[in-house]
Design a protein around this motif. Structure first.
Motif, PDB file in Angstrom:
ATOM      1  N   ARG A 148      -9.925  12.646  -9.679  1.00  0.00           N
ATOM      2  CA  ARG A 148      -9.271  12.268 -10.713  1.00  0.00           C
ATOM      3  C   ARG A 148      -8.007  13.381 -10.984  1.00  0.00           C
ATOM      4  O   ARG A 148      -6.896  12.772 -11.319  1.00  0.00           O
ATOM      5  N   LEU A 149      -8.584  14.399 -11.172  1.00  0.00           N
ATOM      6  CA  LEU A 149      -7.461  15.622 -11.357  1.00  0.00           C
ATOM      7  C   LEU A 149      -6.400  15.710 -10.357  1.00  0.00           C
ATOM      8  O   LEU A 149      -5.252  15.938 -10.510  1.00  0.00           O
ATOM      9  N   CYS A 158      -6.064  27.382 -26.362  1.00  0.00           N
ATOM     10  CA  CYS A 158      -6.505  26.383 -27.278  1.00  0.00           C
ATOM     11  C   CYS A 158      -7.490  25.302 -26.807  1.00  0.00           C
ATOM     12  O   CYS A 158      -8.624  24.879 -26.984  1.00  0.00           O
ATOM     13  N   LEU A 159      -6.784  24.576 -25.527  1.00  0.00           N
ATOM     14  CA  LEU A 159      -7.338  23.417 -25.141  1.00  0.00           C
ATOM     15  C   LEU A 159      -8.545  23.890 -24.176  1.00  0.00           C
ATOM     16  O   LEU A 159      -9.575  23.218 -24.510  1.00  0.00           O
ATOM     17  N   LEU A 160      -8.503  25.076 -23.766  1.00  0.00           N
ATOM     18  CA  LEU A 160      -9.831  25.506 -22.839  1.00  0.00           C
ATOM     19  C   LEU A 160     -10.773  25.885 -23.743  1.00  0.00           C
ATOM     20  O   LEU A 160     -11.963  25.297 -23.534  1.00  0.00           O
ATOM     21  N   ALA A 161     -10.494  26.652 -24.999  1.00  0.00           N
ATOM     22  CA  ALA A 161     -11.635  26.724 -26.117  1.00  0.00           C
ATOM     23  C   ALA A 161     -12.074  25.342 -26.482  1.00  0.00           C
ATOM     24  O   ALA A 161     -13.306  25.097 -26.757  1.00  0.00           O
ATOM     25  N   PHE A 215      -8.289  25.178  -9.653  1.00  0.00           N
ATOM     26  CA  PHE A 215      -8.648  25.412 -11.446  1.00  0.00           C
ATOM     27  C   PHE A 215      -9.852  24.663 -12.022  1.00  0.00           C
ATOM     28  O   PHE A 215     -10.592  25.320 -12.579  1.00  0.00           O
ATOM     29  N   LEU A 216      -9.845  23.305 -11.688  1.00  0.00           N
ATOM     30  CA  LEU A 216     -10.793  22.659 -12.084  1.00  0.00           C
ATOM     31  C   LEU A 216     -12.222  22.951 -11.611  1.00  0.00           C
ATOM     32  O   LEU A 216     -13.348  23.032 -12.263  1.00  0.00           O
ATOM     33  N   ARG A 217     -12.578  23.439 -10.302  1.00  0.00           N
ATOM     34  CA  ARG A 217     -13.692  23.927  -9.706  1.00  0.00           C
ATOM     35  C   ARG A 217     -14.101  25.119 -10.320  1.00  0.00           C
ATOM     36  O   ARG A 217     -15.214  25.458 -10.811  1.00  0.00           O
ATOM     37  N   LEU A 269       2.350  18.446  -9.353  1.00  0.00           N
ATOM     38  CA  LEU A 269       1.751  19.850  -9.410  1.00  0.00           C
ATOM     39  C   LEU A 269       0.787  19.786  -8.106  1.00  0.00           C
ATOM     40  O   LEU A 269       0.169  18.736  -7.949  1.00  0.00           O
ATOM     41  N   ASP A 270       0.695  20.936  -7.461  1.00  0.00           N
ATOM     42  CA  ASP A 270      -0.051  21.015  -6.493  1.00  0.00           C
ATOM     43  C   ASP A 270      -1.585  20.546  -6.531  1.00  0.00           C
ATOM     44  O   ASP A 270      -2.294  21.250  -7.345  1.00  0.00           O
ATOM     45  N   PRO A 271      -1.948  19.437  -5.621  1.00  0.00           N
ATOM     46  CA  PRO A 271      -3.460  19.183  -5.944  1.00  0.00           C
ATOM     47  C   PRO A 271      -4.386  20.115  -5.694  1.00  0.00           C
ATOM     48  O   PRO A 271      -5.542  20.083  -6.138  1.00  0.00           O
ATOM     49  N   GLU A 272      -4.226  20.906  -4.686  1.00  0.00           N
ATOM     50  CA  GLU A 272      -4.925  22.086  -4.415  1.00  0.00           C
ATOM     51  C   GLU A 272      -5.065  22.989  -5.266  1.00  0.00           C
ATOM     52  O   GLU A 272      -6.225  23.544  -5.601  1.00  0.00           O
TER      53      GLU A 272
END
Length: 92
Positions: free
Chosen positions: A57-58, A22-25, A75-77, A67-70
């Motif tokens: 920022r993420l 839902c958040l991604l949508a 995920f954000l990329r 949470l693993d920054p990598e």
């Protein structure tokens, strides 16, 4: 671990997955609006400076949340790349 305990864990995971979808949508609805605005204004689909700032920022937020920054960057990329593809299509 009993079956009941496992079932509760799995229900929690299912609830989290639903929230993520839902958040991604919702995020993509907003980025589609951004893409239309950029197309109307003749702005480029990508903004490398903004993207790098968001990734930094993420990564900070991920580290603070243990949470693993990598992983968070990958995920954000993935999301950013998909958004750019949408913006390029809107640009025509």
């Amino acid at each position: 671990m009993t079956d009941e305990t496992l079932g509760r864990y799995r229900q929690s995971i299912d609830n989290i997955d639903m929230a993520l979808v839902c958040l991604l949508a919702e995020r993509f609805k907003v980025t589609q609006a951004v893409g239309r605005y950029k197309a109307e204004q003749g702005l480029p689909p990508a903004d490398p400076g903004r993207e790098e700032a968001q990734i930094a920022r993420l990564r900070r937020l991920a580290a603070e949340a243990d949470l693993d920054p990598e992983f968070s960057e990958a995920f954000l990329r993935f999301i950013i790349d998909e958004v750019i593809r949408h913006h390029e299509r809107l640009r025509g």
